[in-house]
Motif scaffolding. Sequence first.
Motif, PDB file in Angstrom:
ATOM      1  N   PRO A   1      30.912  24.823  43.311  1.00 13.66           N
ATOM      2  CA  PRO A   1      29.859  25.732  42.830  1.00 13.66           C
ATOM      3  C   PRO A   1      30.319  26.479  41.579  1.00 13.66           C
ATOM      4  O   PRO A   1      30.706  27.645  41.617  1.00 13.66           O
ATOM      5  N   ILE A   2      30.245  25.794  40.440  1.00 12.99           N
ATOM      6  CA  ILE A   2      30.792  26.322  39.183  1.00 12.99           C
ATOM      7  C   ILE A   2      30.010  27.526  38.654  1.00 12.99           C
ATOM      8  O   ILE A   2      30.497  28.246  37.791  1.00 12.99           O
ATOM      9  N   GLY A   3      28.825  27.765  39.205  1.00 13.58           N
ATOM     10  CA  GLY A   3      28.073  28.964  38.836  1.00 13.58           C
ATOM     11  C   GLY A   3      28.558  30.216  39.538  1.00 13.58           C
ATOM     12  O   GLY A   3      28.077  31.315  39.254  1.00 13.58           O
ATOM     13  N   CYS A   4      29.530  30.059  40.459  1.00 13.29           N
ATOM     14  CA  CYS A   4      30.010  31.198  41.243  1.00 13.29           C
ATOM     15  C   CYS A   4      31.410  31.648  40.837  1.00 13.29           C
ATOM     16  O   CYS A   4      31.932  32.610  41.414  1.00 13.29           O
TER      17      CYS A   4
ATOM     18  N   ASN B   1      25.605  40.510  40.298  1.00 11.13           N
ATOM     19  CA  ASN B   1      26.102  41.226  41.465  1.00 11.13           C
ATOM     20  C   ASN B   1      27.070  40.333  42.237  1.00 11.13           C
ATOM     21  O   ASN B   1      27.110  39.114  42.026  1.00 11.13           O
ATOM     22  N   GLU B   2      27.812  40.961  43.135  1.00 10.25           N
ATOM     23  CA  GLU B   2      28.874  40.224  43.845  1.00 10.25           C
ATOM     24  C   GLU B   2      28.375  38.999  44.602  1.00 10.25           C
ATOM     25  O   GLU B   2      29.081  38.008  44.716  1.00 10.25           O
ATOM     26  N   ASN B   3      27.183  39.086  45.150  1.00  8.14           N
ATOM     27  CA  ASN B   3      26.691  37.981  45.974  1.00  8.14           C
ATOM     28  C   ASN B   3      25.786  37.025  45.202  1.00  8.14           C
ATOM     29  O   ASN B   3      25.094  36.205  45.782  1.00  8.14           O
ATOM     30  N   GLU B   4      25.781  37.122  43.858  1.00  5.41           N
ATOM     31  CA  GLU B   4      24.936  36.243  43.042  1.00  5.41           C
ATOM     32  C   GLU B   4      25.781  35.197  42.315  1.00  5.41           C
ATOM     33  O   GLU B   4      26.928  35.451  41.952  1.00  5.41           O
ATOM     34  N   CYS B   5      25.190  34.032  42.095  1.00  3.09           N
ATOM     35  CA  CYS B   5      25.802  32.976  41.296  1.00  3.09           C
ATOM     36  C   CYS B   5      24.823  32.564  40.193  1.00  3.09           C
ATOM     37  O   CYS B   5      23.613  32.797  40.305  1.00  3.09           O
TER      38      CYS B   5
ATOM     39  N   THR C   1      37.771  39.526  48.743  1.00  3.82           N
ATOM     40  CA  THR C   1      36.823  39.295  47.642  1.00  3.82           C
ATOM     41  C   THR C   1      36.735  37.814  47.305  1.00  3.82           C
ATOM     42  O   THR C   1      37.739  37.098  47.347  1.00  3.82           O
ATOM     43  N   ALA C   2      35.509  37.400  46.980  1.00  7.09           N
ATOM     44  CA  ALA C   2      35.297  36.033  46.494  1.00  7.09           C
ATOM     45  C   ALA C   2      34.670  36.054  45.115  1.00  7.09           C
ATOM     46  O   ALA C   2      34.203  35.032  44.619  1.00  7.09           O
ATOM     47  N   SER C   3      34.672  37.236  44.507  1.00  8.44           N
ATOM     48  CA  SER C   3      34.044  37.358  43.193  1.00  8.44           C
ATOM     49  C   SER C   3      35.041  37.739  42.100  1.00  8.44           C
ATOM     50  O   SER C   3      34.891  37.320  40.950  1.00  8.44           O
ATOM     51  N   LYS C   4      36.054  38.499  42.441  1.00 10.78           N
ATOM     52  CA  LYS C   4      36.993  39.006  41.442  1.00 10.78           C
ATOM     53  C   LYS C   4      38.233  38.124  41.342  1.00 10.78           C
ATOM     54  O   LYS C   4      38.811  37.723  42.349  1.00 10.78           O
ATOM     55  N   ALA C   5      38.645  37.822  40.106  1.00 11.24           N
ATOM     56  CA  ALA C   5      39.881  37.065  39.889  1.00 11.24           C
ATOM     57  C   ALA C   5      41.070  37.952  40.214  1.00 11.24           C
ATOM     58  O   ALA C   5      41.093  39.134  39.866  1.00 11.24           O
TER      59      ALA C   5
ATOM     60  N   VAL D   1      33.810  25.145  49.264  1.00 10.97           N
ATOM     61  CA  VAL D   1      34.086  26.352  48.479  1.00 10.97           C
ATOM     62  C   VAL D   1      32.967  27.369  48.662  1.00 10.97           C
ATOM     63  O   VAL D   1      33.212  28.579  48.755  1.00 10.97           O
ATOM     64  N   MET D   2      31.729  26.903  48.736  1.00 15.10           N
ATOM     65  CA  MET D   2      30.609  27.819  48.937  1.00 15.10           C
ATOM     66  C   MET D   2      30.732  28.542  50.285  1.00 15.10           C
ATOM     67  O   MET D   2      30.403  29.735  50.396  1.00 15.10           O
ATOM     68  N   GLU D   3      31.238  27.842  51.287  1.00 17.40           N
ATOM     69  CA  GLU D   3      31.482  28.477  52.590  1.00 17.40           C
ATOM     70  C   GLU D   3      32.503  29.607  52.453  1.00 17.40           C
ATOM     71  O   GLU D   3      32.317  30.703  53.005  1.00 17.40           O
ATOM     72  N   LEU D   4      33.582  29.360  51.700  1.00 20.60           N
ATOM     73  CA  LEU D   4      34.601  30.401  51.499  1.00 20.60           C
ATOM     74  C   LEU D   4      34.030  31.581  50.713  1.00 20.60           C
ATOM     75  O   LEU D   4      34.354  32.739  50.991  1.00 20.60           O
ATOM     76  N   ILE D   5      33.186  31.284  49.731  1.00 19.12           N
ATOM     77  CA  ILE D   5      32.603  32.344  48.896  1.00 19.12           C
ATOM     78  C   ILE D   5      31.602  33.186  49.694  1.00 19.12           C
ATOM     79  O   ILE D   5      31.589  34.419  49.618  1.00 19.12           O
ATOM     80  N   THR D   6      30.781  32.505  50.474  1.00 16.90           N
ATOM     81  CA  THR D   6      29.714  33.195  51.220  1.00 16.90           C
ATOM     82  C   THR D   6      30.275  34.010  52.382  1.00 16.90           C
ATOM     83  O   THR D   6      29.835  35.134  52.647  1.00 16.90           O
ATOM     84  N   ASN D   7      31.242  33.439  53.092  1.00 16.06           N
ATOM     85  CA  ASN D   7      31.781  34.081  54.303  1.00 16.06           C
ATOM     86  C   ASN D   7      33.262  34.419  54.138  1.00 16.06           C
ATOM     87  O   ASN D   7      34.055  34.229  55.052  1.00 16.06           O
ATOM     88  N   TYR D   8      33.601  34.925  52.960  1.00 17.01           N
ATOM     89  CA  TYR D   8      35.017  35.134  52.633  1.00 17.01           C
ATOM     90  C   TYR D   8      35.751  36.016  53.640  1.00 17.01           C
ATOM     91  O   TYR D   8      36.909  35.771  53.986  1.00 17.01           O
TER      92      TYR D   8
END
Length: 372
Positions: free
Chosen positions: A228-231, A242-246, A300-304, A286-293
């Motif tokens: 999910p390269i948009g995330c 926002n944190e939960n948006e891609c 966090t699944a949004s911040k580097a 990866v989307m599973e890890l991002i959504t249910n981190y």
Amino acid sequence: MDSKASALLVLIAFMLAVADGSDGGGGALGASYIFGDSLVDAGNNNFLPTLSKADIKPNGIDFKASGGKPTGRYTNGRTIGDIVGEELGQGHYAMPFLDPNTTGEVILYGVNYASGGGGIMNATGRIFVNRLSMDIQIDYFNITRQQIDKLLGASKAREHIMKKSIFSITIGSNDFLNNYLLPVLSMGARVSQSPDAFVDDLISHLRSQLTRLYQLDARKFIIGNVGPIGCIPYQRTINQLNENECVALPNELALRYNSKLKNLVAQLNDNLPGANFVHANVYDLVMELITNYDKYGFTTASKACCGNGGQYAGIIPCGPTSSLCNDREKHVFWDPYHPSEAANVLIAKQLLQGDPKYVSPMTLRELRDLNL
């Protein structure tokens, strides 16, 4: 016993196992030949004059084999390719093809051809000046293939490649991020090609590339789709989400490509006698890890973890002047583009023995143990 002597004994044992036609014991993986982009690059770009490099601190800070020194891996520790090789019993990390030390018996453990910025299309990644496209990576494997013939003799070499080796392909993200979606370089192509036409072009090229590997005796394949390269933090940062948006468009393009890639894998399994292609559903993993981190122990699944710029530290790549998080194992993303080792471990675990929705028609352990 010193480390050199120990390594020599391991090599001798491995050579004897290959020579007598056994598998090195306990279903051990004979070799891992890795193709792809920065997600699995183990240091090839260190040997290229390129703008895409990970040979500076703090990259590799958790990579035990190097004592925490950067190796050219675009993460804090091991890549998915490293972890999978370890878990399948590979005796040695696959060495970068361009490393001058990748010669002699060491190539029988596998070779890594992946290159940061590389893509299916030869034009992909031009912004980085130099990178190895998939076509060039296969050219390089052809060189390795001839070296294996010289080491083992034609018959044993063929057996080693066909029965004891896994060919891992992780590529495609850059074809969108650093080609089709990069207006400076691709405006002409985007005017003339619809998204579907571009995806069809990618699939056509990849079909030819995988068929070429088959003609060089590759039989066991694992093909990853585009995540999910948009995330990724970079996309979230530049689009001020926002944190939960891609970002919708990159993910939509990835899903179009992934749908056709799954069909391609099925066709190759049907049409190439003796070949076994395993499909890795990296996107959903990866989307599973991002959504249910939080379920997986991440905060966090949004911040580097390592980066600079914007809300998610997603603009400037990881380097000595970057901000660096203290809890690296709690971040899904290491830098603006790449997963952390902690995320890579979870992804690799699913590929090794996971749910059929993530890896099909068999797991990597089953692929390794397949007697052709």
